[in-house]
Design an enzyme around this catalytic site. Structure first.
Site, PDB file in Angstrom:
ATOM      1  N   ASP A  36       0.865  -1.164   0.000  1.00 58.70           N
ATOM      2  CA  ASP A  36       0.000   0.000   0.000  1.00 58.70           C
ATOM      3  C   ASP A  36       0.910   1.224   0.000  1.00 58.70           C
ATOM      4  O   ASP A  36       2.132   1.106  -0.172  1.00 58.70           O
ATOM      5  CB  ASP A  36      -0.981  -0.034   1.181  1.00 58.70           C
ATOM      6  N   CYS A  38       3.249  -2.709   4.124  1.00 56.47           N
ATOM      7  CA  CYS A  38       2.346  -1.607   4.455  1.00 56.47           C
ATOM      8  C   CYS A  38       3.049  -0.809   5.539  1.00 56.47           C
ATOM      9  O   CYS A  38       4.237  -1.024   5.804  1.00 56.47           O
ATOM     10  CB  CYS A  38       0.951  -2.091   4.859  1.00 56.47           C
ATOM     11  N   HIS A  74       7.987 -29.885  11.979  1.00 56.60           N
ATOM     12  CA  HIS A  74       7.426 -28.632  11.464  1.00 56.60           C
ATOM     13  C   HIS A  74       6.562 -28.870  10.232  1.00 56.60           C
ATOM     14  O   HIS A  74       5.598 -28.148  10.004  1.00 56.60           O
ATOM     15  CB  HIS A  74       8.540 -27.637  11.153  1.00 56.60           C
TER      16      HIS A  74
END
Length: 143
Positions: free
Chosen positions: A8, A65, A133
């Site tokens: 953004d 952002c 994991h």
């Protein structure tokens, strides 16, 4: 390897710095916008980048952002995305080692560009450990 990037207005400047760094490292970079510091809505760009990765058109994605928080939330709404917001090199290494993050989020207003480059390199250069994991990332992918 193709890396999709998006931001953004708050992450625009840092995105451009990282984009140049990725190109210098030899990656093909697909920039999904925004193209200025004019105010835009981060969910649009987080989703667009995540869809590129989830759809297999990019191998990895990076989103930016102001803080990295909002755009990482947006990216993680897309099935198959594991986007980690990292504020340190250690976090970048662990998000790849333990979570096999296919996207990285950084805050343009909260992360110094020099540190952002180090975080990016650590994330790119770290391998997923698999093992226990893998079971957990599979669980995440099924959500």
């Amino acid at each position: 390897m193709i890396i999709a990037v998006a931001s953004d207005h708050g992450g625009f400047a840092l995105k451009n710095i990282i984009k140049e760094h990725l190109t210098e490292r030899g990656y093909k970079v697909v920039d999904l916008g925004t193209d200025s510091q004019e105010s835009v809505d981060y969910p649009v760009y987080g989703k667009a980048c995540a869809e590129e990765v989830a759809g297999g058109r990019a191998d990895l994605g990076m989103v930016f952002c102001g803080t990295g928080i909002g755009i990482s939330i947006a990216a993680n709404k897309v099935k198959g995305i594991r986007c980690g917001l990292c504020t340190s090199v250690e976090m970048a290494e662990l998000t790849k080692k333990h979570n096999n993050a296919n996207m990285l989020a950084l805050g343009g207003r909260t992360t110094d560009p020099e540190l952002a480059i180090k975080i990016t390199d650590a994330w790119l250069d770290t391998e997923f450990e698999g093992g226990r994991h893998k079971r957990r990332t599979d669980m995440l992918d099924e959500m």
